[in-house]
Scaffold this active site. Structure first.
Site, PDB file in Angstrom:
ATOM      1  CG  ASP A 176      -1.727  -1.252   1.353  1.00  0.00           C
ATOM      2  OD1 ASP A 176      -2.269  -1.709   0.341  1.00  0.00           O
ATOM      3  OD2 ASP A 176      -1.779  -1.807   2.465  1.00  0.00           O
ATOM      4  N   GLY A 233      -4.275  -4.182  -4.358  1.00  0.00           N
ATOM      5  CA  GLY A 233      -5.258  -3.177  -4.775  1.00  0.00           C
ATOM      6  C   GLY A 233      -4.480  -1.937  -5.159  1.00  0.00           C
ATOM      7  CG  HIS A 234      -1.449  -1.888  -7.601  1.00  0.00           C
ATOM      8  ND1 HIS A 234      -0.580  -2.488  -8.453  1.00  0.00           N
ATOM      9  CD2 HIS A 234      -1.071  -2.275  -6.351  1.00  0.00           C
ATOM     10  CE1 HIS A 234       0.288  -3.214  -7.754  1.00  0.00           C
ATOM     11  NE2 HIS A 234      -0.007  -3.108  -6.485  1.00  0.00           N
TER      12      HIS A 234
HETATM   13  P1  IMP Z   1      -2.572 -12.814   1.504  1.00  0.00           P
HETATM   14  O1  IMP Z   1      -1.458 -12.585   0.545  1.00  0.00           O
HETATM   15  O2  IMP Z   1      -3.880 -12.287   1.012  1.00  0.00           O
HETATM   16  O3  IMP Z   1      -2.679 -14.213   1.993  1.00  0.00           O
HETATM   17  O4  IMP Z   1      -2.244 -11.943   2.822  1.00  0.00           O
HETATM   18  C1  IMP Z   1      -1.071 -12.174   3.602  1.00  0.00           C
HETATM   19  C2  IMP Z   1      -0.685 -10.888   4.327  1.00  0.00           C
HETATM   20  O5  IMP Z   1      -0.268  -9.916   3.373  1.00  0.00           O
HETATM   21  C3  IMP Z   1      -1.822 -10.226   5.100  1.00  0.00           C
HETATM   22  O6  IMP Z   1      -1.275  -9.594   6.247  1.00  0.00           O
HETATM   23  C4  IMP Z   1      -2.356  -9.189   4.154  1.00  0.00           C
HETATM   24  O7  IMP Z   1      -2.984  -8.125   4.809  1.00  0.00           O
HETATM   25  C5  IMP Z   1      -1.078  -8.756   3.481  1.00  0.00           C
HETATM   26  N1  IMP Z   1      -1.301  -8.285   2.110  1.00  0.00           N
HETATM   27  C6  IMP Z   1      -1.547  -9.018   1.020  1.00  0.00           C
HETATM   28  N2  IMP Z   1      -1.670  -8.241  -0.052  1.00  0.00           N
HETATM   29  C7  IMP Z   1      -1.496  -6.980   0.358  1.00  0.00           C
HETATM   30  C8  IMP Z   1      -1.482  -5.728  -0.304  1.00  0.00           C
HETATM   31  O8  IMP Z   1      -1.640  -5.618  -1.530  1.00  0.00           O
HETATM   32  N3  IMP Z   1      -1.265  -4.649   0.481  1.00  0.00           N
HETATM   33  C9  IMP Z   1      -1.035  -4.738   1.809  1.00  0.00           C
HETATM   34  N4  IMP Z   1      -1.030  -5.886   2.473  1.00  0.00           N
HETATM   35  C10 IMP Z   1      -1.258  -7.003   1.754  1.00  0.00           C
END
Ligand code: IMP
Length: 431
Positions: free
Chosen positions: A13, A40-41
Protein backbone atom coordinates in the site's frame (compact mmCIF):
# COMPACT_ATOMS: atom_id res chain seq x y z
CA UNK A 1 17.36 -2.53 -23.76
CA UNK A 2 16.80 -3.32 -20.12
CA UNK A 3 14.03 -3.57 -17.59
CA UNK A 4 13.27 -1.10 -14.83
CA UNK A 5 11.66 -2.34 -11.70
CA UNK A 6 9.25 -0.63 -9.36
CA UNK A 7 8.42 -2.07 -5.96
CA UNK A 8 7.15 -1.25 -2.50
CA UNK A 9 9.62 -1.14 0.37
CA UNK A 10 7.24 -1.49 3.32
CA UNK A 11 4.22 -3.67 4.07
CA UNK A 12 2.39 -2.83 0.84
CA UNK A 13 0.00 0.00 0.00
CA UNK A 14 2.90 2.38 -0.61
CA UNK A 15 1.22 3.91 -3.66
CA UNK A 16 2.82 1.86 -6.43
CA UNK A 17 -0.26 2.11 -8.64
CA UNK A 18 -0.07 5.89 -8.75
CA UNK A 19 3.61 5.86 -9.67
CA UNK A 20 3.33 3.19 -12.35
CA UNK A 21 0.52 5.20 -13.86
CA UNK A 22 2.62 8.37 -13.56
CA UNK A 23 5.70 6.95 -15.29
CA UNK A 24 3.92 4.76 -17.85
CA UNK A 25 4.35 7.25 -20.66
CA UNK A 26 8.04 6.41 -20.56
CA UNK A 27 7.50 2.69 -21.14
CA UNK A 28 6.32 0.40 -23.93
CA UNK A 29 5.44 -2.53 -21.67
CA UNK A 30 4.23 -2.71 -18.06
CA UNK A 31 4.50 -6.18 -16.53
CA UNK A 32 3.15 -7.53 -13.25
CA UNK A 33 5.38 -10.31 -11.91
CA UNK A 34 3.86 -11.67 -8.68
CA UNK A 35 0.88 -11.64 -6.36
CA UNK A 36 -2.71 -11.61 -7.44
CA UNK A 37 -5.98 -10.00 -6.47
CA UNK A 38 -4.76 -9.55 -2.90
CA UNK A 39 -3.25 -6.36 -4.34
CA UNK A 40 -5.26 -3.18 -4.78
CA UNK A 41 -3.48 -0.58 -6.89
CA UNK A 42 -5.26 2.75 -6.71
CA UNK A 43 -4.96 5.28 -9.53
CA UNK A 44 -6.57 8.69 -9.55
CA UNK A 45 -6.84 11.10 -12.44
CA UNK A 46 -9.43 13.50 -13.89
CA UNK A 47 -11.24 13.28 -10.55
CA UNK A 48 -11.92 9.55 -10.91
CA UNK A 49 -10.51 6.82 -8.70
CA UNK A 50 -9.65 3.40 -10.16
CA UNK A 51 -8.63 0.31 -8.24
CA UNK A 52 -6.85 -2.46 -10.12
CA UNK A 53 -6.17 -5.86 -8.58
CA UNK A 54 -4.49 -8.02 -11.21
CA UNK A 55 -4.35 -5.86 -14.32
CA UNK A 56 -1.14 -3.81 -14.52
CA UNK A 57 -1.39 -0.11 -13.74
CA UNK A 58 -0.39 0.97 -17.26
CA UNK A 59 -3.76 0.00 -18.70
CA UNK A 60 -5.05 3.58 -18.93
CA UNK A 61 -2.21 4.71 -21.14
CA UNK A 62 -2.94 4.51 -24.84
CA UNK A 63 0.26 2.97 -26.07
CA UNK A 64 1.46 0.70 -23.29
CA UNK A 65 1.22 -3.08 -23.51
CA UNK A 66 0.21 -4.58 -20.17
CA UNK A 67 1.46 -8.01 -19.30
CA UNK A 68 0.38 -10.35 -16.52
CA UNK A 69 3.49 -12.46 -15.94
CA UNK A 70 3.93 -16.13 -15.04
CA UNK A 71 4.57 -15.26 -11.38
CA UNK A 72 1.07 -13.84 -10.95
CA UNK A 73 -1.91 -15.86 -9.72
CA UNK A 74 -5.20 -15.02 -11.44
CA UNK A 75 -8.72 -15.34 -10.13
CA UNK A 76 -10.89 -15.37 -13.28
CA UNK A 77 -13.88 -14.07 -11.29
CA UNK A 78 -12.07 -10.96 -10.09
CA UNK A 79 -10.33 -10.55 -13.43
CA UNK A 80 -13.67 -10.50 -15.18
CA UNK A 81 -14.91 -7.76 -12.84
CA UNK A 82 -11.80 -5.70 -13.53
CA UNK A 83 -12.34 -6.08 -17.26
CA UNK A 84 -15.96 -5.04 -16.88
CA UNK A 85 -14.96 -1.91 -14.97
CA UNK A 86 -12.64 -0.98 -17.86
CA UNK A 87 -15.34 -1.38 -20.54
CA UNK A 88 -16.33 2.29 -20.52
CA UNK A 89 -12.78 3.36 -21.41
CA UNK A 90 -12.85 1.55 -24.76
CA UNK A 91 -9.46 -0.02 -24.26
CA UNK A 92 -8.59 -2.66 -26.84
CA UNK A 93 -7.79 -5.35 -24.29
CA UNK A 94 -7.10 -8.04 -26.86
CA UNK A 95 -4.26 -5.91 -28.21
CA UNK A 96 -3.12 -4.25 -25.00
CA UNK A 97 -3.43 -6.85 -22.25
CA UNK A 98 -1.46 -10.08 -22.51
CA UNK A 99 -1.46 -12.98 -20.08
CA UNK A 100 1.32 -15.48 -19.54
CA UNK A 101 0.31 -19.07 -20.22
CA UNK A 102 2.38 -20.00 -17.20
CA UNK A 103 0.40 -17.88 -14.71
CA UNK A 104 -1.55 -20.03 -12.24
CA UNK A 105 -5.29 -19.91 -11.68
CA UNK A 106 -7.00 -19.32 -8.35
CA UNK A 107 -9.87 -21.78 -8.05
CA UNK A 108 -12.95 -21.14 -5.89
CA UNK A 109 -11.75 -23.95 -3.61
CA UNK A 110 -8.42 -22.15 -3.13
CA UNK A 111 -10.38 -19.29 -1.62
CA UNK A 112 -12.31 -21.70 0.60
CA UNK A 113 -9.07 -23.33 1.71
CA UNK A 114 -7.66 -19.92 2.57
CA UNK A 115 -10.72 -19.20 4.73
CA UNK A 116 -10.58 -22.63 6.40
CA UNK A 117 -6.87 -22.33 7.15
CA UNK A 118 -7.22 -18.82 8.60
CA UNK A 119 -10.22 -19.80 10.72
CA UNK A 120 -8.33 -22.82 12.05
CA UNK A 121 -5.39 -20.60 13.03
CA UNK A 122 -7.64 -18.59 15.37
CA UNK A 123 -5.70 -15.79 17.10
CA UNK A 124 -2.53 -16.69 15.19
CA UNK A 125 -4.16 -15.90 11.84
CA UNK A 126 -2.07 -14.11 9.18
CA UNK A 127 -4.81 -11.60 8.42
CA UNK A 128 -4.93 -12.81 4.81
CA UNK A 129 -7.07 -11.01 2.26
CA UNK A 130 -8.67 -14.47 1.76
CA UNK A 131 -8.29 -14.28 -2.01
CA UNK A 132 -6.82 -17.80 -2.15
CA UNK A 133 -3.27 -16.59 -2.68
CA UNK A 134 -1.47 -18.94 -0.25
CA UNK A 135 -3.25 -22.15 -1.36
CA UNK A 136 -2.71 -21.31 -5.05
CA UNK A 137 1.04 -20.80 -4.60
CA UNK A 138 1.10 -24.01 -2.53
CA UNK A 139 -0.39 -25.89 -5.47
CA UNK A 140 2.11 -24.21 -7.78
CA UNK A 141 5.15 -25.29 -5.77
CA UNK A 142 3.48 -28.64 -5.01
CA UNK A 143 3.19 -29.11 -8.80
CA UNK A 144 -0.57 -29.53 -8.78
CA UNK A 145 -1.69 -26.15 -10.09
CA UNK A 146 -3.79 -25.25 -13.11
CA UNK A 147 -2.24 -22.71 -15.43
CA UNK A 148 -3.68 -20.29 -17.93
CA UNK A 149 -2.15 -22.38 -20.73
CA UNK A 150 -4.22 -25.37 -19.56
CA UNK A 151 -7.36 -23.49 -20.60
CA UNK A 152 -6.31 -24.06 -24.22
CA UNK A 153 -6.49 -27.83 -23.82
CA UNK A 154 -9.61 -29.96 -24.12
CA UNK A 155 -9.37 -31.75 -20.79
CA UNK A 156 -8.72 -28.85 -18.44
CA UNK A 157 -12.11 -29.29 -16.74
CA UNK A 158 -11.21 -32.83 -15.69
CA UNK A 159 -8.01 -31.51 -14.17
CA UNK A 160 -10.06 -28.80 -12.47
CA UNK A 161 -12.49 -31.37 -11.01
CA UNK A 162 -9.69 -33.52 -9.58
CA UNK A 163 -8.02 -30.57 -7.91
CA UNK A 164 -11.28 -29.12 -6.57
CA UNK A 165 -12.21 -32.53 -5.07
CA UNK A 166 -8.84 -32.72 -3.39
CA UNK A 167 -9.36 -29.26 -1.94
CA UNK A 168 -12.79 -30.21 -0.62
CA UNK A 169 -11.31 -33.10 1.33
CA UNK A 170 -8.60 -30.80 2.66
CA UNK A 171 -11.25 -28.31 3.81
CA UNK A 172 -12.90 -31.14 5.77
CA UNK A 173 -9.56 -31.79 7.46
CA UNK A 174 -9.57 -28.27 8.96
CA UNK A 175 -12.81 -29.12 10.69
CA UNK A 176 -14.10 -25.53 10.81
CA UNK A 177 -17.45 -24.07 9.91
CA UNK A 178 -17.10 -22.55 6.44
CA UNK A 179 -20.35 -21.78 4.64
CA UNK A 180 -20.36 -21.94 0.85
CA UNK A 181 -22.40 -22.78 -2.20
CA UNK A 182 -19.94 -24.55 -4.47
CA UNK A 183 -22.34 -24.64 -7.40
CA UNK A 184 -22.69 -20.87 -7.34
CA UNK A 185 -18.94 -20.35 -6.91
CA UNK A 186 -18.20 -22.65 -9.81
CA UNK A 187 -20.77 -21.00 -12.06
CA UNK A 188 -19.13 -17.63 -11.64
CA UNK A 189 -15.67 -19.23 -11.99
CA UNK A 190 -16.52 -20.82 -15.34
CA UNK A 191 -18.02 -17.53 -16.56
CA UNK A 192 -14.80 -15.80 -15.48
CA UNK A 193 -12.73 -18.37 -17.35
CA UNK A 194 -14.77 -17.73 -20.49
CA UNK A 195 -14.06 -14.03 -20.36
CA UNK A 196 -10.37 -14.77 -19.71
CA UNK A 197 -10.35 -16.95 -22.83
CA UNK A 198 -11.31 -13.89 -24.90
CA UNK A 199 -7.98 -12.32 -24.05
CA UNK A 200 -4.54 -12.97 -25.51
CA UNK A 201 -2.43 -15.70 -23.90
CA UNK A 202 1.28 -15.58 -24.66
CA UNK A 203 4.59 -17.24 -23.86
CA UNK A 204 5.58 -14.17 -21.95
CA UNK A 205 9.24 -14.95 -21.36
CA UNK A 206 9.75 -15.24 -25.14
CA UNK A 207 7.73 -12.10 -25.71
CA UNK A 208 9.86 -10.15 -23.25
CA UNK A 209 13.11 -11.56 -24.56
CA UNK A 210 12.16 -10.36 -28.06
CA UNK A 211 10.98 -7.02 -26.68
CA UNK A 212 14.36 -6.50 -25.02
CA UNK A 213 16.12 -7.28 -28.31
CA UNK A 214 13.77 -4.86 -30.10
CA UNK A 215 14.85 -2.17 -27.61
CA UNK A 216 11.41 -1.78 -26.05
CA UNK A 217 11.33 -0.13 -22.64
CA UNK A 218 9.84 -2.33 -19.93
CA UNK A 219 8.68 -1.59 -16.41
CA UNK A 220 8.13 -4.50 -14.02
CA UNK A 221 5.44 -3.60 -11.48
CA UNK A 222 5.62 -5.18 -8.04
CA UNK A 223 2.67 -5.82 -5.75
CA UNK A 224 2.48 -5.97 -1.93
CA UNK A 225 5.71 -4.80 -0.25
CA UNK A 226 9.19 -6.08 0.52
CA UNK A 227 8.35 -6.76 4.17
CA UNK A 228 5.63 -9.15 2.98
CA UNK A 229 8.12 -11.19 0.91
CA UNK A 230 7.89 -14.94 1.51
CA UNK A 231 11.62 -15.14 2.38
CA UNK A 232 12.60 -11.68 3.57
CA UNK A 233 9.36 -10.45 5.09
CA UNK A 234 8.09 -10.80 8.64
CA UNK A 235 7.41 -14.54 8.27
CA UNK A 236 4.87 -16.09 8.77
CA UNK A 237 2.94 -12.80 8.53
CA UNK A 238 3.74 -12.43 4.84
CA UNK A 239 2.22 -13.18 1.48
CA UNK A 240 3.19 -16.29 -0.50
CA UNK A 241 5.24 -14.77 -3.31
CA UNK A 242 8.61 -13.11 -3.84
CA UNK A 243 7.74 -9.44 -3.64
CA UNK A 244 11.38 -8.33 -3.79
CA UNK A 245 13.49 -7.64 -6.89
CA UNK A 246 14.40 -11.30 -7.47
CA UNK A 247 10.68 -11.99 -8.02
CA UNK A 248 10.79 -9.97 -11.23
CA UNK A 249 13.32 -12.43 -12.67
CA UNK A 250 11.36 -15.56 -11.75
CA UNK A 251 7.96 -13.97 -12.30
CA UNK A 252 8.72 -12.77 -15.81
CA UNK A 253 11.54 -14.99 -16.97
CA UNK A 254 14.12 -12.24 -17.31
CA UNK A 255 17.76 -12.53 -16.32
CA UNK A 256 19.09 -10.48 -13.36
CA UNK A 257 21.56 -8.66 -15.59
CA UNK A 258 18.66 -7.24 -17.60
CA UNK A 259 17.44 -5.18 -14.66
CA UNK A 260 18.62 -1.59 -14.59
CA UNK A 261 16.82 0.97 -12.42
CA UNK A 262 15.09 -0.21 -9.26
CA UNK A 263 12.55 2.33 -8.03
CA UNK A 264 11.74 1.89 -4.36
CA UNK A 265 8.40 3.31 -3.24
CA UNK A 266 7.79 4.11 0.41
CA UNK A 267 5.33 6.16 2.42
CA UNK A 268 6.59 9.09 4.52
CA UNK A 269 5.30 7.05 7.48
CA UNK A 270 4.50 3.34 7.80
CA UNK A 271 1.31 1.31 7.50
CA UNK A 272 0.44 -2.33 7.76
CA UNK A 273 -2.80 -4.19 7.13
CA UNK A 274 -3.33 -7.62 8.65
CA UNK A 275 -1.47 -9.23 11.53
CA UNK A 276 2.23 -9.29 12.32
CA UNK A 277 4.93 -7.28 14.08
CA UNK A 278 5.20 -3.54 13.47
CA UNK A 279 7.81 -1.91 15.76
CA UNK A 280 6.94 1.75 15.06
CA UNK A 281 3.15 1.27 15.26
CA UNK A 282 1.29 4.08 17.04
CA UNK A 283 -1.73 3.54 19.18
CA UNK A 284 -2.27 7.25 19.89
CA UNK A 285 -3.56 10.48 18.33
CA UNK A 286 -0.62 10.66 15.92
CA UNK A 287 -1.46 7.21 14.56
CA UNK A 288 -5.16 7.99 14.39
CA UNK A 289 -4.43 11.25 12.53
CA UNK A 290 -2.28 9.42 9.95
CA UNK A 291 -5.07 6.89 9.43
CA UNK A 292 -7.73 9.57 9.06
CA UNK A 293 -5.85 12.06 6.87
CA UNK A 294 -4.19 9.31 4.85
CA UNK A 295 -7.51 7.48 4.40
CA UNK A 296 -5.75 4.32 5.45
CA UNK A 297 -8.18 1.60 4.51
CA UNK A 298 -7.20 -1.45 2.42
CA UNK A 299 -8.04 -1.02 -1.28
CA UNK A 300 -8.94 -4.72 -1.54
CA UNK A 301 -10.60 -5.54 1.77
CA UNK A 302 -11.53 -2.11 3.17
CA UNK A 303 -9.86 -3.06 6.46
CA UNK A 304 -8.34 -0.17 8.47
CA UNK A 305 -4.58 -0.04 8.16
CA UNK A 306 -2.35 0.17 11.22
CA UNK A 307 -0.18 3.32 11.17
CA UNK A 308 3.17 4.34 12.65
CA UNK A 309 6.35 6.38 12.22
CA UNK A 310 8.79 5.84 9.40
CA UNK A 311 11.13 2.94 10.17
CA UNK A 312 14.54 3.48 8.60
CA UNK A 313 15.92 0.20 9.93
CA UNK A 314 13.32 -1.70 7.91
CA UNK A 315 13.61 0.71 4.96
CA UNK A 316 17.38 0.24 4.72
CA UNK A 317 16.90 -3.53 4.80
CA UNK A 318 14.41 -3.36 1.92
CA UNK A 319 16.72 -1.06 -0.05
CA UNK A 320 19.56 -3.59 0.33
CA UNK A 321 17.55 -6.67 -0.54
CA UNK A 322 16.15 -4.99 -3.65
CA UNK A 323 19.21 -3.05 -4.80
CA UNK A 324 17.15 0.14 -4.96
CA UNK A 325 18.71 2.85 -7.15
CA UNK A 326 16.26 5.65 -6.40
CA UNK A 327 13.48 6.36 -3.97
CA UNK A 328 10.02 7.78 -4.31
CA UNK A 329 8.34 9.07 -1.15
CA UNK A 330 4.56 8.94 -1.03
CA UNK A 331 1.91 10.71 1.04
CA UNK A 332 4.13 13.48 2.42
CA UNK A 333 0.97 15.62 2.57
CA UNK A 334 -0.48 13.36 5.29
CA UNK A 335 2.22 14.51 7.73
CA UNK A 336 1.33 18.23 7.38
CA UNK A 337 0.27 19.73 10.70
CA UNK A 338 2.21 17.35 12.96
CA UNK A 339 4.17 19.44 15.50
CA UNK A 340 7.04 16.96 15.42
CA UNK A 341 7.91 13.82 13.51
CA UNK A 342 9.77 10.76 14.66
CA UNK A 343 11.86 8.43 12.55
CA UNK A 344 13.26 5.14 13.86
CA UNK A 345 16.98 4.97 13.11
CA UNK A 346 17.92 1.96 15.29
CA UNK A 347 16.36 -0.78 17.35
CA UNK A 348 17.11 -1.79 20.86
CA UNK A 349 17.31 -5.55 20.29
CA UNK A 350 17.47 -7.74 23.35
CA UNK A 351 19.31 -4.96 25.23
CA UNK A 352 21.66 -4.00 22.38
CA UNK A 353 21.47 -1.00 19.98
CA UNK A 354 21.44 -2.27 16.39
CA UNK A 355 20.82 -0.70 12.98
CA UNK A 356 19.91 -3.81 10.98
CA UNK A 357 16.71 -5.82 10.81
CA UNK A 358 17.10 -8.83 13.12
CA UNK A 359 15.51 -12.28 12.76
CA UNK A 360 12.57 -11.30 14.95
CA UNK A 361 11.02 -7.86 15.21
CA UNK A 362 8.30 -8.93 17.63
CA UNK A 363 7.52 -6.33 20.33
CA UNK A 364 9.20 -8.52 22.98
CA UNK A 365 12.47 -8.40 21.04
CA UNK A 366 12.78 -4.91 19.59
CA UNK A 367 12.11 -1.37 20.71
CA UNK A 368 12.60 1.41 18.12
CA UNK A 369 15.05 4.22 18.89
CA UNK A 370 13.84 7.48 17.38
CA UNK A 371 15.28 10.70 16.03
CA UNK A 372 12.81 13.59 16.40
CA UNK A 373 12.48 16.07 13.55
CA UNK A 374 10.47 19.27 13.08
CA UNK A 375 7.04 19.05 11.53
CA UNK A 376 5.56 21.51 9.02
CA UNK A 377 2.20 23.25 8.90
CA UNK A 378 1.80 23.92 5.18
CA UNK A 379 -0.89 22.05 3.24
CA UNK A 380 1.13 20.35 0.51
CA UNK A 381 -1.67 19.13 -1.70
CA UNK A 382 -1.27 21.99 -4.20
CA UNK A 383 2.50 21.94 -4.16
CA UNK A 384 3.98 20.91 -7.50
CA UNK A 385 7.52 22.28 -7.40
CA UNK A 386 10.47 21.51 -5.18
CA UNK A 387 11.00 25.22 -4.40
CA UNK A 388 7.57 25.31 -2.71
CA UNK A 389 8.46 22.57 -0.22
CA UNK A 390 8.61 23.85 3.39
CA UNK A 391 12.01 23.85 5.08
CA UNK A 392 11.06 21.17 7.61
CA UNK A 393 10.01 18.77 4.81
CA UNK A 394 13.29 19.44 2.99
CA UNK A 395 15.07 18.52 6.21
CA UNK A 396 12.95 15.38 6.61
CA UNK A 397 13.82 14.31 3.05
CA UNK A 398 17.48 15.20 3.53
CA UNK A 399 17.66 13.21 6.76
CA UNK A 400 16.24 10.09 5.12
CA UNK A 401 18.55 10.40 2.12
CA UNK A 402 21.56 10.72 4.35
CA UNK A 403 20.57 7.75 6.51
CA UNK A 404 19.81 5.37 3.65
CA UNK A 405 22.31 6.71 1.11
CA UNK A 406 19.89 6.75 -1.83
CA UNK A 407 18.31 9.85 -3.41
CA UNK A 408 14.60 10.59 -3.23
CA UNK A 409 13.63 11.66 -6.74
CA UNK A 410 9.92 12.02 -6.36
CA UNK A 411 7.67 13.23 -3.56
CA UNK A 412 3.95 12.57 -3.80
CA UNK A 413 1.59 15.03 -2.09
CA UNK A 414 -1.81 13.60 -2.99
CA UNK A 415 -3.48 10.79 -4.91
CA UNK A 416 -3.86 12.64 -8.22
CA UNK A 417 -1.29 12.34 -11.01
CA UNK A 418 -0.84 16.11 -10.78
CA UNK A 419 0.07 16.04 -7.09
CA UNK A 420 3.61 14.92 -7.71
CA UNK A 421 6.90 16.76 -7.19
CA UNK A 422 9.91 15.67 -9.24
CA UNK A 423 13.01 16.69 -7.35
CA UNK A 424 15.32 16.32 -10.32
CA UNK A 425 15.10 15.33 -13.95
CA UNK A 426 12.64 12.54 -14.79
CA UNK A 427 13.58 9.60 -12.61
CA UNK A 428 14.45 7.03 -15.29
CA UNK A 429 16.90 9.35 -17.02
CA UNK A 430 19.02 10.07 -14.00
CA UNK A 431 19.89 6.50 -12.97
P1 IMP B 1 -2.57 -12.81 1.50
O1 IMP B 1 -1.46 -12.59 0.54
O2 IMP B 1 -3.88 -12.29 1.01
O3 IMP B 1 -2.68 -14.21 1.99
O4 IMP B 1 -2.24 -11.94 2.82
C1 IMP B 1 -1.07 -12.17 3.60
C2 IMP B 1 -0.68 -10.89 4.33
O5 IMP B 1 -0.27 -9.92 3.37
C3 IMP B 1 -1.82 -10.23 5.10
O6 IMP B 1 -1.28 -9.59 6.25
C4 IMP B 1 -2.36 -9.19 4.15
O7 IMP B 1 -2.98 -8.12 4.81
C5 IMP B 1 -1.08 -8.76 3.48
N1 IMP B 1 -1.30 -8.28 2.11
C6 IMP B 1 -1.55 -9.02 1.02
N2 IMP B 1 -1.67 -8.24 -0.05
C7 IMP B 1 -1.50 -6.98 0.36
C8 IMP B 1 -1.48 -5.73 -0.30
O8 IMP B 1 -1.64 -5.62 -1.53
N3 IMP B 1 -1.26 -4.65 0.48
C9 IMP B 1 -1.03 -4.74 1.81
N4 IMP B 1 -1.03 -5.89 2.47
C10 IMP B 1 -1.26 -7.00 1.75
Amino acid sequence: MSIDLLLGLQWGDEGKGKIVDYVTNDYDIIARFQGGPNAGHTLEFDGIKHVLHTIPSGIFHKNAINLVGNGVVIDPVIFQKEIKALKKYNIDLKERLFISRKAHLILPTHRLLDAASETAKGKAKIGSTLKGIGPTYMDKTGRNGIRVGDLESENWKAKYRDLAEKHLSMIKYFNVDIQYDLQELENEFFKGVQSLQDLTFIDSENYLSKAIKDKKSILAEGAQGSLLDIDFGTYPFVTSSTTTAAGACTGLGVAPNRIKAVFGIFKAYTTRVGSGPFPTELDDDYGRKMAKVGNEFGATTGRPRRCGWLDLVALKYAIEVNGVTQLMMMKADVLSGFDQLKVATHYEYRGEKIDHLPYSIEADDVKPIYKTLNGWKKDLTKTTKEEQIPQALSEYIGFIEEEVGIPIHLVSVGPDREQTIMREKKSREVV
